[in-house]
Write a protein that holds these residues in place. Structure first.
Motif, short mmCIF file in Angstrom:
data_model
loop_
_atom_site.label_atom_id
_atom_site.label_comp_id
_atom_site.label_asym_id
_atom_site.label_seq_id
_atom_site.Cartn_x
_atom_site.Cartn_y
_atom_site.Cartn_z
N TYR A 41 2.76 19.48 11.31
CA TYR A 41 1.40 19.00 11.58
C TYR A 41 0.88 18.09 10.48
CZ TYR A 41 1.23 21.95 15.66
OH TYR A 41 1.48 22.50 16.89
N SER A 42 1.24 18.33 9.24
CA SER A 42 0.81 17.40 8.19
C SER A 42 1.51 16.06 8.36
CB SER A 42 1.06 17.98 6.80
OG SER A 42 2.43 18.20 6.57
N HIS A 43 2.76 16.07 8.80
CA HIS A 43 3.50 14.83 9.03
C HIS A 43 2.85 14.00 10.14
CE1 HIS A 43 6.96 12.15 9.43
NE2 HIS A 43 6.87 12.34 10.74
N ILE A 44 2.53 14.63 11.26
CA ILE A 44 1.96 13.86 12.36
C ILE A 44 0.53 13.42 12.08
CG2 ILE A 44 3.51 14.84 14.08
CD1 ILE A 44 1.10 16.45 15.14
N VAL A 45 -0.24 14.25 11.36
CA VAL A 45 -1.62 13.86 11.05
C VAL A 45 -1.64 12.68 10.08
CG1 VAL A 45 -3.72 14.60 9.86
CG2 VAL A 45 -2.69 16.06 11.58
N PHE A 46 -0.89 12.77 8.99
CA PHE A 46 -0.90 11.67 8.02
C PHE A 46 -0.23 10.42 8.58
CE2 PHE A 46 -1.38 15.18 4.82
CZ PHE A 46 -2.67 14.83 4.47
N GLY A 47 0.76 10.58 9.43
CA GLY A 47 1.36 9.42 10.09
C GLY A 47 0.36 8.74 11.01
N GLY A 48 -0.40 9.54 11.75
CA GLY A 48 -1.44 8.98 12.62
C GLY A 48 -2.52 8.27 11.83
N VAL A 49 -2.93 8.85 10.72
CA VAL A 49 -3.94 8.22 9.87
C VAL A 49 -3.42 6.90 9.31
CG1 VAL A 49 -5.21 8.45 7.69
CG2 VAL A 49 -5.13 10.36 9.30
N ALA A 50 -2.15 6.89 8.90
CA ALA A 50 -1.56 5.66 8.36
C ALA A 50 -1.56 4.57 9.42
CB ALA A 50 -0.14 5.93 7.87
N LEU A 51 -1.25 4.93 10.66
CA LEU A 51 -1.27 3.92 11.72
C LEU A 51 -2.68 3.48 12.06
CD1 LEU A 51 1.49 5.36 14.02
CD2 LEU A 51 1.49 3.12 12.96
N LEU A 52 -3.62 4.40 12.00
CA LEU A 52 -5.01 4.05 12.33
C LEU A 52 -5.63 3.11 11.31
CD1 LEU A 52 -6.37 7.45 13.67
CD2 LEU A 52 -6.00 5.36 14.98
N ILE A 53 -5.25 3.24 10.05
CA ILE A 53 -5.87 2.38 9.03
C ILE A 53 -4.94 1.26 8.55
CG2 ILE A 53 -7.39 4.20 8.25
CD1 ILE A 53 -5.63 4.51 5.78
N GLY A 54 -3.66 1.35 8.90
CA GLY A 54 -2.70 0.38 8.38
C GLY A 54 -2.83 -1.01 8.95
N TRP A 55 -3.41 -1.16 10.10
CA TRP A 55 -3.53 -2.47 10.73
C TRP A 55 -4.73 -3.26 10.25
CZ3 TRP A 55 -7.95 -3.74 13.32
CH2 TRP A 55 -8.79 -2.69 13.67
N ILE A 56 -5.64 -2.60 9.55
CA ILE A 56 -6.88 -3.26 9.10
C ILE A 56 -6.57 -4.32 8.06
CG2 ILE A 56 -9.12 -2.89 8.00
CD1 ILE A 56 -9.00 0.00 9.08
N PRO A 57 -6.95 -5.56 8.31
CA PRO A 57 -6.67 -6.63 7.33
C PRO A 57 -7.55 -6.46 6.09
CG PRO A 57 -7.86 -7.51 9.23
CD PRO A 57 -7.59 -6.06 9.51
N VAL A 58 -7.00 -6.86 5.00
CA VAL A 58 -7.72 -6.73 3.72
C VAL A 58 -8.49 -7.98 3.41
CG1 VAL A 58 -7.46 -6.30 1.26
CG2 VAL A 58 -5.94 -5.20 2.89
#
Length: 69
Positions: free
Chosen positions: A52-69
Motif C-alpha cells: 500500500y505504501s508503494h501504490i500510494v507513493f507511486g500514485g502521488v508521484a504520477l499525480l504531481i510529476g507531470w506539473i511543469p516547473v
C-alpha cells in the motif's frame, strides 16, 4: 500548439494512472493483481504495508510529476 496538446494528453494520462491506486484502497478484497496472491501473503502486515505504501507513493508521484516547473 502540438507541444500544448502533448502536455495536456500527458497530464490527463498521468492523472488517470495516478488515481488507479484508489481501486485497491477503496476495495477491501481480492481485486486486480491481489486476486492472484495467496491468502497468507495478503494477511502479512509487512507485505500490506509495503504494497500500500508503494501504490500510494507511486500514485502521488504520477499525480504531481507531470506539473511543469
Amino acid at each position: 500548439m502540438k507541444k500544448k496538446i502533448f502536455q495536456l494528453l500527458f497530464a490527463v494520462f498521468a492523472i488517470l494512472i495516478g488515481l488507479y491506486p484508489l481501486k485497491y484502497l477503496l476495495n477491501h478484497g481480492k481485486t486486480g493483481i491481489l486476486s492472484g496472491k495467496p491468502d497468507w501473503l495478503l494477511h502479512s502486515e509487512v507485505w500490506q504495508f509495503s504494497f500500500y505504501s508503494h501504490i500510494v507513493f507511486g500514485g502521488v508521484a504520477l499525480l504531481i510529476g507531470w506539473i511543469p516547473v
